[in-house]
Design a protein around this motif. Structure first.
Motif, PDB file in Angstrom:
ATOM      1  N   SER A  89       0.825  -1.198   0.000  1.00  0.00           N
ATOM      2  CA  SER A  89       0.000   0.000   0.000  1.00  0.00           C
ATOM      3  C   SER A  89       0.864   1.254   0.000  1.00  0.00           C
ATOM      4  N   GLU A  90       0.189   2.397  -0.123  1.00  0.00           N
ATOM      5  CA  GLU A  90       0.888   3.678  -0.020  1.00  0.00           C
ATOM      6  C   GLU A  90       1.609   3.780   1.318  1.00  0.00           C
ATOM      7  N   GLY A  91       0.965   3.306   2.372  1.00  0.00           N
ATOM      8  CA  GLY A  91       1.574   3.364   3.702  1.00  0.00           C
ATOM      9  C   GLY A  91       2.876   2.585   3.764  1.00  0.00           C
ATOM     10  N   ASP A  92       2.901   1.408   3.116  1.00  0.00           N
ATOM     11  CA  ASP A  92       4.133   0.614   3.071  1.00  0.00           C
ATOM     12  C   ASP A  92       5.235   1.376   2.339  1.00  0.00           C
ATOM     13  N   CYS A  93       4.867   2.058   1.276  1.00  0.00           N
ATOM     14  CA  CYS A  93       5.843   2.855   0.512  1.00  0.00           C
ATOM     15  C   CYS A  93       6.333   4.042   1.339  1.00  0.00           C
ATOM     16  N   MET A  94       5.422   4.662   2.095  1.00  0.00           N
ATOM     17  CA  MET A  94       5.798   5.792   2.945  1.00  0.00           C
ATOM     18  C   MET A  94       6.820   5.354   3.999  1.00  0.00           C
TER      19      MET A  94
END
Length: 154
Positions: free
Chosen positions: A69-74
């Motif tokens: 997810s975006e959170g993992d990328c962040m």
């Protein structure tokens, strides 16, 4: 004279009752997926380009192995900056969620809404016979609710 009832007029259920609105009726089937050996930079580019917040990670047999997810990328951006490491060599496998909760495509879409509320997830993959067949998001549940306009919640 007292008030008999506080209840307003009830809407009669329409024909073709909405009793069994399945997740499979609203899930996305044409999915963006990633492989565990792809770079996180590729994932970020795809998420932005396709305007999605995350996607399943599959192997060559299209079996679900994770979700990113975006959170993992962040998290990866933050770690790379903190440790001053370049991101080019960072793979999806290192940052994806591996123990992914799935739901049954035959589940009622409003039961799925409760599952979203309980879990705080934004999406659930649907797997049949070991293969990824779809994905339902919170937005898909909202679309189902709009279609029914909240008249018959069964």
């Amino acid at each position: 004279m007292g008030i008999k009832s506080f209840m307003g007029k009830r809407v009669k259920p329409s024909k073709g009752s909405n009793e069994n609105i399945k997740v499979s009726d609203y899930m996305s089937r044409n999915l963006t997926t990633f492989r565990s050996d792809q770079s996180v930079l590729e994932v970020m580019e795809t998420l932005i380009k396709k305007k999605i917040s995350g996607a399943p990670v599959v192997n060559d047999q299209y079996e679900l192995v994770g979700i990113i997810s975006e959170g993992d990328c962040m998290k990866q951006i933050s770690e790379s900056r903190y440790y001053n490491h370049p991101m080019e060599d960072v793979k999806v496998e290192q940052h994806m969620a591996k123990n992914v909760e799935t739901i049954d495509g035959n589940m009622n879409v409003f039961d799925a809404a409760n599952k979203f509320l309980e879990s705080k997830h934004r999406r659930f993959p649907i797997v049949e016979n070991g293969k990824l067949v779809g994905l339902i998001s919170q937005k898909d549940v909202l679309k189902a609710a709009l279609k029914l306009k909240g008249q018959t919640w069964k």
